[in-house]
Design a protein around this motif. Structure first.
Motif, PDB file in Angstrom:
ATOM      1  N   ALA A   4      12.820  59.760 -25.689  1.00 32.92           N
ATOM      2  CA  ALA A   4      13.845  59.222 -24.791  1.00 32.92           C
ATOM      3  C   ALA A   4      13.243  58.909 -23.423  1.00 32.92           C
ATOM      4  O   ALA A   4      13.525  57.860 -22.821  1.00 32.92           O
ATOM      5  N   VAL A   5      12.395  59.805 -22.945  1.00 30.61           N
ATOM      6  CA  VAL A   5      11.782  59.608 -21.627  1.00 30.61           C
ATOM      7  C   VAL A   5      10.843  58.410 -21.651  1.00 30.61           C
ATOM      8  O   VAL A   5      10.898  57.538 -20.769  1.00 30.61           O
ATOM      9  N   THR A   6       9.979  58.345 -22.660  1.00 30.08           N
ATOM     10  CA  THR A   6       9.008  57.242 -22.652  1.00 30.08           C
ATOM     11  C   THR A   6       9.722  55.909 -22.891  1.00 30.08           C
ATOM     12  O   THR A   6       9.352  54.885 -22.300  1.00 30.08           O
ATOM     13  N   GLY A   7      10.778  55.931 -23.704  1.00 29.70           N
ATOM     14  CA  GLY A   7      11.574  54.714 -23.888  1.00 29.70           C
ATOM     15  C   GLY A   7      12.201  54.259 -22.577  1.00 29.70           C
ATOM     16  O   GLY A   7      12.160  53.073 -22.224  1.00 29.70           O
ATOM     17  N   ALA A   8      12.767  55.212 -21.842  1.00 28.94           N
ATOM     18  CA  ALA A   8      13.403  54.866 -20.571  1.00 28.94           C
ATOM     19  C   ALA A   8      12.367  54.423 -19.549  1.00 28.94           C
ATOM     20  O   ALA A   8      12.628  53.539 -18.728  1.00 28.94           O
ATOM     21  N   LEU A   9      11.183  55.004 -19.599  1.00 31.74           N
ATOM     22  CA  LEU A   9      10.119  54.571 -18.691  1.00 31.74           C
ATOM     23  C   LEU A   9       9.758  53.111 -18.970  1.00 31.74           C
ATOM     24  O   LEU A   9       9.600  52.306 -18.042  1.00 31.74           O
ATOM     25  N   ALA A  10       9.648  52.775 -20.270  1.00 30.17           N
ATOM     26  CA  ALA A  10       9.325  51.387 -20.629  1.00 30.17           C
ATOM     27  C   ALA A  10      10.415  50.447 -20.132  1.00 30.17           C
ATOM     28  O   ALA A  10      10.142  49.360 -19.616  1.00 30.17           O
ATOM     29  N   ASP A  39       6.968  47.719 -15.852  1.00 33.90           N
ATOM     30  CA  ASP A  39       6.109  46.765 -15.156  1.00 33.90           C
ATOM     31  C   ASP A  39       5.206  47.413 -14.111  1.00 33.90           C
ATOM     32  O   ASP A  39       4.245  46.807 -13.665  1.00 33.90           O
ATOM     33  N   ARG A  40       5.523  48.651 -13.700  1.00 33.44           N
ATOM     34  CA  ARG A  40       4.653  49.192 -12.638  1.00 33.44           C
ATOM     35  C   ARG A  40       4.300  50.661 -12.781  1.00 33.44           C
ATOM     36  O   ARG A  40       3.856  51.288 -11.829  1.00 33.44           O
ATOM     37  N   ALA A  41       4.488  51.188 -13.981  1.00 25.18           N
ATOM     38  CA  ALA A  41       4.070  52.576 -14.200  1.00 25.18           C
ATOM     39  C   ALA A  41       3.262  52.688 -15.479  1.00 25.18           C
ATOM     40  O   ALA A  41       3.357  51.840 -16.365  1.00 25.18           O
ATOM     41  N   GLU A  42       2.451  53.720 -15.556  1.00 23.15           N
ATOM     42  CA  GLU A  42       1.800  54.072 -16.829  1.00 23.15           C
ATOM     43  C   GLU A  42       1.978  55.578 -17.010  1.00 23.15           C
ATOM     44  O   GLU A  42       2.093  56.318 -16.041  1.00 23.15           O
ATOM     45  N   TRP A  43       2.021  55.996 -18.254  1.00 25.58           N
ATOM     46  CA  TRP A  43       2.345  57.404 -18.508  1.00 25.58           C
ATOM     47  C   TRP A  43       1.653  57.883 -19.774  1.00 25.58           C
ATOM     48  O   TRP A  43       1.207  57.077 -20.605  1.00 25.58           O
ATOM     49  N   THR A  44       1.586  59.218 -19.901  1.00 26.33           N
ATOM     50  CA  THR A  44       1.078  59.832 -21.116  1.00 26.33           C
ATOM     51  C   THR A  44       2.136  59.703 -22.203  1.00 26.33           C
ATOM     52  O   THR A  44       3.316  59.865 -21.941  1.00 26.33           O
ATOM     53  N   ASP A  45       1.685  59.438 -23.415  1.00 28.25           N
ATOM     54  CA  ASP A  45       2.577  59.456 -24.570  1.00 28.25           C
ATOM     55  C   ASP A  45       2.432  60.857 -25.185  1.00 28.25           C
ATOM     56  O   ASP A  45       1.471  61.111 -25.903  1.00 28.25           O
ATOM     57  N   ARG A  97       2.223  57.676 -13.681  1.00 31.88           N
ATOM     58  CA  ARG A  97       1.494  57.129 -12.535  1.00 31.88           C
ATOM     59  C   ARG A  97       2.137  55.809 -12.139  1.00 31.88           C
ATOM     60  O   ARG A  97       2.459  54.970 -12.986  1.00 31.88           O
ATOM     61  N   MET A  98       2.318  55.662 -10.830  1.00 37.09           N
ATOM     62  CA  MET A  98       2.901  54.415 -10.322  1.00 37.09           C
ATOM     63  C   MET A  98       2.025  53.908  -9.197  1.00 37.09           C
ATOM     64  O   MET A  98       2.339  54.096  -8.011  1.00 37.09           O
ATOM     65  N   PRO A  99       0.913  53.277  -9.576  1.00 35.69           N
ATOM     66  CA  PRO A  99      -0.064  52.862  -8.543  1.00 35.69           C
ATOM     67  C   PRO A  99       0.591  51.990  -7.486  1.00 35.69           C
ATOM     68  O   PRO A  99       1.334  51.055  -7.809  1.00 35.69           O
ATOM     69  N   ARG A 118      16.172  56.576 -15.175  1.00 36.48           N
ATOM     70  CA  ARG A 118      16.820  55.442 -14.487  1.00 36.48           C
ATOM     71  C   ARG A 118      16.911  55.734 -12.980  1.00 36.48           C
ATOM     72  O   ARG A 118      16.605  54.879 -12.141  1.00 36.48           O
ATOM     73  N   ARG A 119      17.319  56.944 -12.658  1.00 33.89           N
ATOM     74  CA  ARG A 119      17.420  57.318 -11.242  1.00 33.89           C
ATOM     75  C   ARG A 119      16.043  57.350 -10.570  1.00 33.89           C
ATOM     76  O   ARG A 119      15.903  56.963  -9.409  1.00 33.89           O
ATOM     77  N   LEU A 120      15.047  57.853 -11.315  1.00 29.66           N
ATOM     78  CA  LEU A 120      13.689  57.867 -10.749  1.00 29.66           C
ATOM     79  C   LEU A 120      13.246  56.436 -10.420  1.00 29.66           C
ATOM     80  O   LEU A 120      12.668  56.183  -9.354  1.00 29.66           O
ATOM     81  N   ALA A 121      13.570  55.502 -11.334  1.00 28.22           N
ATOM     82  CA  ALA A 121      13.193  54.104 -11.089  1.00 28.22           C
ATOM     83  C   ALA A 121      13.874  53.579  -9.831  1.00 28.22           C
ATOM     84  O   ALA A 121      13.252  52.882  -9.013  1.00 28.22           O
ATOM     85  N   SER A 122      15.149  53.943  -9.640  1.00 28.54           N
ATOM     86  CA  SER A 122      15.836  53.524  -8.401  1.00 28.54           C
ATOM     87  C   SER A 122      15.147  54.116  -7.184  1.00 28.54           C
ATOM     88  O   SER A 122      15.014  53.463  -6.142  1.00 28.54           O
ATOM     89  N   ALA A 123      14.739  55.373  -7.323  1.00 27.72           N
ATOM     90  CA  ALA A 123      14.157  56.058  -6.170  1.00 27.72           C
ATOM     91  C   ALA A 123      12.834  55.424  -5.740  1.00 27.72           C
ATOM     92  O   ALA A 123      12.501  55.428  -4.547  1.00 27.72           O
ATOM     93  N   VAL A 124      12.074  54.909  -6.708  1.00 29.01           N
ATOM     94  CA  VAL A 124      10.749  54.390  -6.347  1.00 29.01           C
ATOM     95  C   VAL A 124      10.747  52.867  -6.191  1.00 29.01           C
ATOM     96  O   VAL A 124       9.704  52.279  -5.912  1.00 29.01           O
ATOM     97  N   ARG A 125      11.910  52.281  -6.363  1.00 22.20           N
ATOM     98  CA  ARG A 125      12.009  50.826  -6.180  1.00 22.20           C
ATOM     99  C   ARG A 125      11.832  50.515  -4.689  1.00 22.20           C
ATOM    100  O   ARG A 125      12.426  51.193  -3.846  1.00 22.20           O
ATOM    101  N   PRO A 126      11.055  49.525  -4.369  1.00 21.41           N
ATOM    102  CA  PRO A 126      10.892  49.184  -2.945  1.00 21.41           C
ATOM    103  C   PRO A 126      12.244  48.880  -2.315  1.00 21.41           C
ATOM    104  O   PRO A 126      13.072  48.183  -2.915  1.00 21.41           O
TER     105      PRO A 126
END
Lengths: 395, 395
Positions: free
Chosen positions: A306-312, A317-323, A333-335, A386-394
């Motif tokens: 669920a987490v990796t699906g939501a990350l995708a 477009d701007r993160a990479e993660w461990t599977d 990681r969000m360079p 989803r909330r994490l993505a909002s938090a790190v959105r410019p």
């Protein structure tokens, strides 16, 4: 009142800690704590085990016990270690009130102030606290998708030798690592123990997640202990396969080292709770346990997906993660995202994570966060990402 | 393998320890260990309490908890402290996995290597191990039949101040002391806290036996904590009033000190066992507990009388001893008896005691032994003293 000792500086409240405490609001999704899911544990059956222990053997389990643990507990650990690929004898098993106590004990026994401990970069935040409390310097060896590179470890050790620094041990979580979820490949395991043994540097192998492979049929990678039992102190824990609340863990070490550990442990605790030890024996030796563990690990696998699906979906477009293939965590990681206040921004969006910077001893900034999926349902996990993505959105 | 750290020297096996381990033969009378008598504890009822906790609140008591302890546990300690004469708030209560952990924690937080801790002469042998492990020097202040003389404490502190030594705290067991059974008089308690407060030296009050007065109706002496709450850290324990096997204790300290203790404790243990805390709450809060405690203390009083009677019978002409009014111990001085191998000689006669010399940090010889009467029946106690008399009789 009397002033604290110098080392008490290491026990100051951290800003991360303060935020955690104020973020216990149930509307906040916590992807921070590495809590096991206990929903499938049959409280009634475990209660019956405890009642039987106390009714039949009350004067024994309520009395002082041996600092070497109960016989049944040592036998349990021998069996559990066998399922991790390690052949162990009972005189090599030291019971602990949780494996955190083992980190403390091994550091106390091996490290003088000013010594250097080598650790993965990033590493378990709770280990950093222990090393700090003994005034030990931590040098990180950065890991990749297969964990520690043995060549990098060799280079770091050789540099430290040239600097004249004493390095009592390498600290590593080789299997389903905290915080990244990465596992060390078998080839690297073999090379790593050789690199360290050749330099007479012990390995402290912290293995709380080793029995949590999502693929229940696959052969797990061998423990470092199984590859070099004279050069490795292995820490195990009942916290992730049964209960953290009971505080049950163990160390496996060569006999004379274990004996010294017992004496040092007794000075702090006399012995771990007799009831906790015997309840671990009763549950982890019961015929129900393997099935409950399998079904619980299936929950973790589902949550990881669920987490990796939501990350995708939200950060593809701007993160990479461990599977993750086991354990509790993924590392995202969000360079370039600029994560200096990621914790505060996350909380404002209603999600808590561990900022990557907390997993390094040297105060470096980090472009990553640790996401713990073990304690949340798939829906909550997705909402958290989803909330994490909002938090790190410019902004 | 990697060499140990300097402080690991403190964790060598002691000769006393080796003898203890070989003396577990049931034909030997052990007057050595300070074990509580658990024969009156209703294992069935306590088992039911545990079963109910696990069935009704399993996901809570088996999960990670707070390093500050459970709310119910803190409330329990507030009540227990009230029965010791101390008014305490819940934010001053730090749960511990036994009060031994408190000795470790306070020493860790307050003592730099080379500091001096003042302690009774003789003192609790387990505290000496802790102080040694932090490379702290112990200076003893000899006690008399009323415990520490505050004037002697003042003189010792003033001498240490002239020597330029840092003294973070005085360690004392003021009530039914381990190893002597002596209690500090109320007048001396008042004077002692004044002496220490005036010199800004904290008192570490270790109070595991405070609720074990043989005269159940008498007002106990006030805790040092109740007399100077800002200058005393108080350690309490469930080990002697319920169960040592569960490892439950607590510290009481001013709020900011307690908060720092929590952080340091978490680095070692995360938190004490949730099940142990909640089982202590359930039993020590149950209506049966006060009665079971009263009846158990009556056993201790009977055993103390058996020991002192046997001492009068067998050693009346050449020994003097404390007449215990509570707790677990008496201290038997035999001037001129030459006790250098009293432990070995006792074991050859079939009795184990703690040689007095073990209760001093400075390696001095001692003409005394500690006799623990708490764990043996009156008949066994009498037989043990008879054997002790044989062991110390001139050959």
């Amino acid at each position: 009142m009397t002033a604290f000792a110098k080392r008490a500086e290491e026990f100051r409240p951290s800003p991360v800690r303060a935020v955690f405490e104020t973020a216990m609001d149930p509307s906040v999704v916590s992807l921070a704590g590495g809590n096991p899911d206990l929903s499938l544990l049959p409280g009634g059956s475990i209660g019956t085990l405890a009642a039987t222990l106390l009714a039949d053997r009350g004067p024994e389990v309520l009395q002082y016990g041996s600092g070497a643990g109960t016989e049944a507990f040592r036998a349990l650990v021998v069996n559990l270690m066998r399922s991790r690929g390690s052949q162990v004898t009972e005189d090599q098993v030291q019971p602990l009130a949780g494996s955190q106590a083992g980190l403390d004990l091994v550091t106390k026994l091996y490290c003088n102030p000013g010594d250097v401990v080598l650790a993965e970069g990033p590493t378990y935040v709770g280990a950093l606290g222990v090393f700090g409390s003994y005034e030990v310097e931590v040098r990180h060896v950065d890991i990749d998708g297969e964990g520690l590179n043995p060549d990098d470890v060799a280079a770091a050790l050789d540099t430290l030798a040239r600097e004249g620094r004493r390095v009592p041990f390498l600290y590593t979580v080789p299997t389903f690592q905290n915080p990244t979820g990465v596992s060390l490949s078998t080839e690297r395991r073999r090379a790593l123990v050789e690199v360290c043994a050749a330099r007479d540097v012990m390995i402290l192998e912290d293995d709380p997640y080793g029995l949590l492979a999502f693929d229940r049929g696959a052969d797990p990678a061998p423990t470092l202990h199984s590859l070099a039992p004279d050069h490795v102190i292995h820490l195990g824990s009942a916290s992730k396969i049964f209960s953290p609340g009971l505080r049950v863990g163990w160390a496996v070490a060569p006999g004379p080292v274990r004996a010294r550990m017992q004496i040092a442990a007794e000075a702090v605790l006399i012995h771990p709770s007799m009831l906790s030890q015997e309840l671990a024996v009763a549950w982890l030796g019961s015929p129900e346990w393997p099935d409950v563990l399998d079904r619980t690990v299936a929950l973790y696998a589902e949550r990881a997906a669920a987490v990796t699906g939501a990350l995708a979906e939200h950060l593809g477009d701007r993160a990479e993660w461990t599977d993750p293939t086991g354990g509790f965590f993924t590392w995202v990681r969000m360079p370039g995202a600029g994560l200096t206040d990621v914790l505060g921004r996350g909380i404002r969006e209603g999600v808590v994570i561990v900022p990557g910077a907390a997993c390094y001893a040297d105060g470096r900034s980090s472009d990553a966060v640790r996401v713990a999926f073990s304690g949340v349902t798939p829906d909550r996990a997705k909402e958290g990402i989803r909330r994490l993505a909002s938090a790190v959105r410019p902004a």
